[in-house]
Design an enzyme around this catalytic site. Structure first.
Site, PDB file in Angstrom:
ATOM      1  N   GLY A   1      10.864  24.411  19.739  1.00  0.00           N
ATOM      2  CA  GLY A   1      11.042  26.004  19.621  1.00  0.00           C
ATOM      3  C   GLY A   1      10.497  26.599  20.827  1.00  0.00           C
TER       4      GLY A   1
ATOM      5  CB  SER B   1      12.604  20.928  22.044  1.00  0.00           C
ATOM      6  OG  SER B   1      12.721  22.067  23.203  1.00  0.00           O
TER       7      SER B   1
END
Length: 555
Positions: free
Chosen positions: A124, A203
């Site tokens: 995120g 991520s």
């Protein structure tokens, strides 16, 4: 007779309750997890693993977790850390709060003990998300592993880095270390092996897992690493100049005296936290995010006191097996801002070069910008017709080349247990890239293949093709092999043999319509192109400077 029936009913109800709930002792007190009969596992949600400091202390390392006397019903309360509203995350249905450091433990319905453990770090952009954003039920249903996911502080709350006593930096990463310590201390009581922990991330979570491997503060808390679309040596991983970042962010908040260090520090320490949360995701042209991790000034309690590149080159870390890779269209993350940026890309491409390159002057910067633009786009304008080249450019910058650089640096440092992959499978339900009839495996597509539905990022598996179900089964098998045996494809497997990678990113496994070993060079000519540029122009990130002495007004 009636009394006997009542007793029998109570016994039956008690046994049902025993089957529905499992009670586990932790160092803080007992917790009760509930059984998911369809998934064949027990879930223990919302377990506090640490306490996030409040008030002026809120940017510091976490405090030890609370204790309780009565068993804690570990049910899902939807707690997430403070973050700005985003179209990517449903925050309205969640409970957003400062003290948000909770863990979720997924335990298979088995009496087996000493199971390997996977700890997943959510992504995120260090700004958004929460631990249970993508669920691991299919992994746990195999009864081969226990999986833990968790929240950590985000954005300015987690990564403000002033180098001062108030905000030393990397609070969010110190949360992650606290979680790993909690796992080490407690996971045996859930049936897990505290000495066989794989940390995985996607991520920003992948960057985090990579940094945890390089930090002395996390040494000995895990013994394998799975990295999904993110590496610690890329421009998104580390703030280039954290004090300047703090000033730039204050300017966005319309703070007038941000050049005065102590006024800046006082503002961040006293402003209501919800008033300083801005959505900055995909707003920076230089392939950085505002509040990523930072290099701290050397001293007690620092998570990271040197650049990842230096730590690897100097071999100042403990080597553990690494499984690392990307999807084949990582740049799809930039589709929402393509229309906004394409004119700027045509007018001054050098504005979009990554922040970790430095040049002697603007002329040299523009010259390299022109060289990069010609390499990716030839003489064509950046427009709808060349959208795929634009996605390739941003994907290489943010995820592709940092992954190759990671492998090269580690292998040159003597690491010989790195398994490299590229995920390229695309289901028919995947949307076409706008202005094209092309589909690609987008950012973290491998994560959504490994993990499963029930969260906002992954569709229900009953609605996917049989081929995608088979790919999911195969990639889960490889990830489980790695977590349980240290190799994604052990000798006895029916999958294609998967040897370790060399410094050129060869060979690597392609996970697509067919799973096969690729003997080519990862990223090919594009990887070498960026290697040549970075060899000449690389700019290392810096820690915040020593805070200036406070001014005292004479009476």
């Amino acid at each position: 007779m009636r009394r006997l029936l009542i007793v029998l009913c109570l016994v039956v109800l008690s046994k049902c309750d025993d089957n529905e709930w499992r009670q586990v002792r932790t160092a803080q007190g007992h917790v009760r997890g509930r059984r998911d009969p369809e998934a064949g596992l027990y879930t223990f949600y919302n377990i506090p693993y640490a306490i996030a400091p409040r008030g002026r202390e809120r940017f510091k390392a976490p405090y030890p977790p609370p204790v309780w006397l009565q068993p804690l019903d570990a049910v899902d309360k939807g707690i997430i850390c403070m973050q700005s509203p985003s179209p990517f995350i449903d925050t309205k249905s969640k409970t957003m709060q400062e003290d948000c450091l909770i863990a979720n433990v997924y335990v298979p319905d088995t009496e087996d003990k000493n199971l390997p453990v996977i700890v997943y770090v959510h992504g995120g952009a260090f700004e958004l998300g929460y631990g249970d954003m993508i669920k691991p039920t299919k992994l746990v249903k195999t009864k081969k592993v226990i999986v833990v996911n968790f929240n950590y502080r985000l954005g300015v709350h987690g990564f403000l880095c002033l180098g001062s006593n108030t905000a030393p930096g990397n609070a969010g990463l110190k949360d992650q270390v606290a979680l790993l310590r909690w796992v080490k201390k407690n996971i045996a009581n859930f049936g897990g092996n505290p000495n066989d922990v794989t940390i995985a991330g996607y991520s920003a979570g992948s960057v985090s897992a990579d940094l945890l491997m390089l930090s002395k503060s996390a040494e000995g808390l895990f013994n394998k690493v799975i990295l999904e679309s993110g590496a610690s040596v890329g421009s998104i991983a580390i703030q280039m100049d954290p004090l300047e970042t703090a000033k730039a962010y204050a300017k966005l908040l319309n703070i007038s005296d941000f050049e005065d260090f102590h006024a800046l520090e006082e503002f961040y320490a006293t402003a209501p936290l919800d008033s300083i949360l801005l959505s900055t995701f995909l707003q920076r042209k230089d392939s950085t995010v505002f509040f990523s991790p930072c290099i701290e000034r050397k001293g007690k309690g620092a998570f990271l006191d040197d650049s990842p590149v230096n730590i690897i080159k100097n071999r100042k870390y403990k080597k553990v097996p690494i499984l690392i890779g990307t999807s084949d269209m990582e740049g799809s993350l930039h589709i929402p801002i393509f229309a906004k940026w394409k004119d700027g890309l045509n007018q001054k491409f050098s504005d979009f070069l990554p922040a970790d390159l430095q040049f002697e002057n603007d002329e040299e910067r523009d010259e390299i910008g022109k060289k990069v633009k010609e390499f990716y786009f030839d003489d064509k304008p950046i427009a709808e017709e060349t959208v795929l080249k634009s996605l390739e450019y941003f994907g290489d910058l943010t995820f592709g080349y940092p992954t190759l650089k990671h492998v090269k640096l580690h292998v040159e440092a003597g690491h010989d247990q790195i398994y490299l992959y590229e995920f390229s499978f695309v289901d028919d339900s995947t949307p076409y890239v706008p202005f094209t009839e092309v589909r690609g495996a987008g950012h973290c597509a491998q994560t959504t293949a490994v993990l499963d539905g029930g969260g906002p990022m992954v569709p229900d598996e009953s609605n996917i093709s049989e081929q995608y179900k088979q790919i999911k089964a195969s990639i889960r098998e490889m990830w489980l092999n790695f977590a349980t045996k240290g190799k994604p494809v052990p000798e006895e497997s029916n999958l294609p043999a998967w040897p370790v990678a060399n410094e050129n990113g060869t060979p690597y496994m392609t996970i697509g319509d067919v799973i096969e070993l690729n003997d080519g060079v990862y990223l090919g000519k594009r990887g070498q192109f960026w290697e040549d540029i970075y060899q000449k122009y690389y700019k290392a990130p810096v820690p915040p400077p020593q805070p200036p002495p406070e001014k005292h007004t004479e009476l």
